[in-house]
Scaffold this motif. Structure first.
Motif, PDB file in Angstrom:
ATOM      1  N   VAL A 103      -4.723 -19.506   7.849  1.00  0.00           N
ATOM      2  CA  VAL A 103      -4.154 -19.173   9.149  1.00  0.00           C
ATOM      3  C   VAL A 103      -3.957 -20.468   9.930  1.00  0.00           C
ATOM      4  O   VAL A 103      -4.873 -21.273  10.053  1.00  0.00           O
ATOM      5  N   ILE A 104      -2.750 -20.688  10.411  1.00  0.00           N
ATOM      6  CA  ILE A 104      -2.463 -21.859  11.228  1.00  0.00           C
ATOM      7  C   ILE A 104      -1.987 -21.403  12.602  1.00  0.00           C
ATOM      8  O   ILE A 104      -1.478 -20.290  12.764  1.00  0.00           O
ATOM      9  N   LYS A 105      -2.160 -22.262  13.573  1.00  0.00           N
ATOM     10  CA  LYS A 105      -1.749 -21.962  14.945  1.00  0.00           C
ATOM     11  C   LYS A 105      -0.633 -22.915  15.337  1.00  0.00           C
ATOM     12  O   LYS A 105      -0.791 -24.132  15.233  1.00  0.00           O
ATOM     13  N   ARG A 114       1.076 -19.075  18.600  1.00  0.00           N
ATOM     14  CA  ARG A 114       1.020 -17.908  17.721  1.00  0.00           C
ATOM     15  C   ARG A 114       0.331 -18.306  16.428  1.00  0.00           C
ATOM     16  O   ARG A 114       0.621 -19.359  15.863  1.00  0.00           O
ATOM     17  N   ALA A 115      -0.592 -17.486  16.003  1.00  0.00           N
ATOM     18  CA  ALA A 115      -1.294 -17.719  14.745  1.00  0.00           C
ATOM     19  C   ALA A 115      -0.623 -16.910  13.642  1.00  0.00           C
ATOM     20  O   ALA A 115      -0.314 -15.730  13.825  1.00  0.00           O
ATOM     21  N   VAL A 116      -0.389 -17.561  12.519  1.00  0.00           N
ATOM     22  CA  VAL A 116       0.258 -16.891  11.397  1.00  0.00           C
ATOM     23  C   VAL A 116      -0.508 -17.192  10.117  1.00  0.00           C
ATOM     24  O   VAL A 116      -1.119 -18.256   9.968  1.00  0.00           O
ATOM     25  N   GLU A 117      -0.468 -16.244   9.210  1.00  0.00           N
ATOM     26  CA  GLU A 117      -1.105 -16.400   7.913  1.00  0.00           C
ATOM     27  C   GLU A 117      -0.067 -16.943   6.931  1.00  0.00           C
ATOM     28  O   GLU A 117       1.012 -16.368   6.777  1.00  0.00           O
ATOM     29  N   CYS A 522      20.165 -27.030  24.286  1.00  0.00           N
ATOM     30  CA  CYS A 522      18.708 -26.994  24.218  1.00  0.00           C
ATOM     31  C   CYS A 522      18.246 -25.556  24.418  1.00  0.00           C
ATOM     32  O   CYS A 522      18.635 -24.895  25.387  1.00  0.00           O
ATOM     33  N   ALA A 523      17.419 -25.079  23.508  1.00  0.00           N
ATOM     34  CA  ALA A 523      16.958 -23.696  23.561  1.00  0.00           C
ATOM     35  C   ALA A 523      15.438 -23.658  23.502  1.00  0.00           C
ATOM     36  O   ALA A 523      14.811 -24.477  22.822  1.00  0.00           O
ATOM     37  N   ARG A 524      14.876 -22.728  24.217  1.00  0.00           N
ATOM     38  CA  ARG A 524      13.437 -22.460  24.158  1.00  0.00           C
ATOM     39  C   ARG A 524      13.240 -21.027  23.698  1.00  0.00           C
ATOM     40  O   ARG A 524      14.003 -20.140  24.078  1.00  0.00           O
ATOM     41  N   ILE A 525      12.214 -20.818  22.896  1.00  0.00           N
ATOM     42  CA  ILE A 525      11.892 -19.464  22.461  1.00  0.00           C
ATOM     43  C   ILE A 525      10.434 -19.180  22.771  1.00  0.00           C
ATOM     44  O   ILE A 525       9.627 -20.106  22.946  1.00  0.00           O
ATOM     45  N   THR A 526      10.101 -17.924  22.866  1.00  0.00           N
ATOM     46  CA  THR A 526       8.718 -17.509  23.076  1.00  0.00           C
ATOM     47  C   THR A 526       8.148 -17.051  21.747  1.00  0.00           C
ATOM     48  O   THR A 526       8.690 -16.145  21.108  1.00  0.00           O
ATOM     49  N   LEU A 527       7.087 -17.704  21.308  1.00  0.00           N
ATOM     50  CA  LEU A 527       6.502 -17.368  20.007  1.00  0.00           C
ATOM     51  C   LEU A 527       5.799 -16.021  20.062  1.00  0.00           C
ATOM     52  O   LEU A 527       5.299 -15.605  21.097  1.00  0.00           O
TER      53      LEU A 527
END
Length: 527
Positions: A103-105, A114-117, A522-527
């Motif tokens: 799992v990394i953050k 966001r933490a993902v496996e 330039c774009a920003r996203i919400t994880l």
């Protein structure tokens, strides 16, 4: 050319790094709230929908399970957010078949995380593709993973082929280190326009070329292991164990980085070795003047891979952004060589080899909804004209939607105006001038990178922030009231637009009064 034509599937070797991944925090922590570095060992892969009843191995830090207690797979596996659909797993993410997972953050620019496996042998490109899919982003190959070391005030681009777990293994246990996910339009721009990155006065080519090289020859000399152009110029360097900076003449060769202790002499007896790049990485310094007392803010450093102390850094500083970019790009090319070129061409080759097309797309038909009843357009030549007419009709209906701008009011027009622009990925609302410059710098100082924002000095106007020649310029968009109808213009009313969408679309096709066309927003996203 066979090495250059490797596909993404051939680069990933499942399980090859599973034994090397270093475990931090002694396995303690949970998915929702663990400190950096966020790396937690998971003893088993994700459960499949048809999995049998099993005994779940414990991961430290999770709820303890009593002896004899058994775990069952979810009755609704489609609602498990970390599960990836079989179509995505088979077609897009070949590494999902790996059994060893971690799992990394990962953080975004606004510090949401966001933490993902992920599998233990995952690469930086795989992580980017995973977040592109999860967030429904357009994959324009500019999404990048960054290694950010807050305690040192430095960061670098993690190359697409690098193992994420190997990067994390070089972090100290108590160090404030993070992975950031954002765009970097300049990542491979030097392959497209190498002469813009390497000025003539800083590059020395072999005498056979007589100093005259074209774009392809310049890059080829970097990629060829037997040849290498020599990079030279003045840089400021921080002396060891001192706060002072001193200007030296530096030389970058295949064997490493050197400085001359006698003016601009390149004689071997005058060149002092600084570093090589076999076990070192080049980082950008985020606040060189504030954190390190550098003479300018165009700082960078060479950091040994397995060291995390400030005293191990070789701190350098350039006089301008173009000089810094030139040195950093040359060091990346010397370290990775042909691998960088493979990273650059690989996504384009995969798209040509196997373009992904939905089966349902084969049955799509053109429709006309302009009349009272919809109809199927059977004449192919009519399709484009109908599309244009619908676009013009939409423009006519939206002429008054930008009739006012500023703070939210009870006016329906004002509310719809704010909602309209917030919906555009290139519009960044209350972003300040300094924040706009920082965002554009982070996402790549190449021609055409832009964003739109509210004006801080005049609340009734907008500002276009645009990068050209590695410098950021700001253009005010003024409202123009013509008999009750509101228009927007960049050139004192000579070219007017009913809304900002129309303005952006025009300057993407025409340079007009701007120094260059709008190319990358330039774009920003919400994880």
């Amino acid at each position: 050319m066979s090495d250059m034509n490797n596909t993404l599937d051939e680069i990933h070797t499942p399980g090859c790094l599973g034994e090397k991944a270093e475990i931090f925090q002694s396995g303690r922590g949970n998915v929702s709230g663990f400190p950096s570095p966020a790396l937690i060992p998971l003893r088993a892969p994700l459960l499949q929908p048809n999995a049998q009843k099993i005994r779940t191995p414990l991961c430290k830090g999770n709820r303890s399970i009593k002896e004899g207690e058994e775990s069952y797979p979810s009755s609704f596996p489609e609602f498990i957010p970390s599960t990836i659909t079989p179509l995505v797993s088979e077609c897009l993410l070949p590494w999902t078949k790996s059994s060893a997972t971690q799992v990394i953050k990962v953080y975004n620019e606004d510090n949401t995380s966001r933490a993902v496996e992920v599998p233990s042998d995952i690469t930086a490109r795989d992580v980017c593709q995973l977040f592109v899919l999860k967030n429904h982003c357009i994959d324009d190959h500019s999404w990048t993973l960054f290694e950010h070391l807050s305690h040192l005030g430095i960061e670098r681009t993690i190359e697409d082929h690098e193992s994420v777990m190997e990067v994390l293994s070089g972090w100290g246990v108590d160090a404030d280190c993070r992975l950031y996910f954002r765009k970097n339009f300049a990542k491979y721009e030097f392959f497209r326009k190498p002469l813009d990155f390497f000025p003539d006065h800083m590059i020395s080519i072999s005498s056979e070329a007589n100093g005259m090289v074209d774009d392809s020859q310049l890059i080829q000399t970097f990629l060829n292991s037997s040849t290498c152009p020599e990079l030279h110029g003045h840089l400021h360097a921080k002396e060891q164990s001192r706060k002072s900076w001193k200007k030296f003449y530096f030389v970058l060769r295949r064997s490493g980085l050197y400085f001359s202790n006698k003016g601009t002499s390149k004689e071997p007896r005058h060149l002092q070795f600084i570093a090589d790049f076999s076990d070192s990485d080049v980082f950008t310094m985020l606040s060189a003047k504030k954190l390190h007392g550098a003479p300018t803010d165009y700082g960078f450093c060479v950091k040994p891979t397995k060291c995390s102390s400030a005293r191990d850094l070789k701190l350098l500083c350039a006089d301008d952004e173009q000089t810094r970019t030139c040195w950093i790009t040359a060091m990346r090319l010397l370290k990775y060589g042909m691998q960088l070129y493979q990273n650059f061409i690989q996504p384009h080759q995969k798209q040509k080899a196997s373009p992904m097309r939905s089966i349902s797309e084969n049955s799509l038909v053109a429709m006309d909804f302009s009349g009272q009843k919809s109809r199927v357009i059977e004449n192919p030549s009519e399709v484009m004209s109908v599309a244009v007419e619908e676009g013009l009709s939409w423009r006519r209906k939206s002429c008054h939607r930008l009739s006012s701008h500023g703070s939210p009011s009870t006016s329906q027009n004002s509310l719809s105006n704010i909602a309209l622009h917030l919906a555009q990925s290139w519009f960044h609302s209350k972003l300040s001038r300094d924040e706009a410059q920082r965002l554009i710098t982070q996402q790549g100082l190449i021609d055409g990178v832009f964003l739109l924002r509210d004006s801080q000095s005049n609340p009734k106007t907008f500002v276009l922030s645009l990068c050209h020649m590695q410098k950021i310029k700001h253009f005010q968009i003024l409202p123009d009231d013509d008999e009750g109808e509101l228009f927007y213009s960049l050139d004192d009313g000579h070219t007017r637009f009913t809304d900002l969408i129309q303005l952006v679309e025009f300057y993407q096709l025409n340079r007009g009064v701007l120094p260059c066309k709008l190319k990358h927003h330039c774009a920003r996203i919400t994880l």
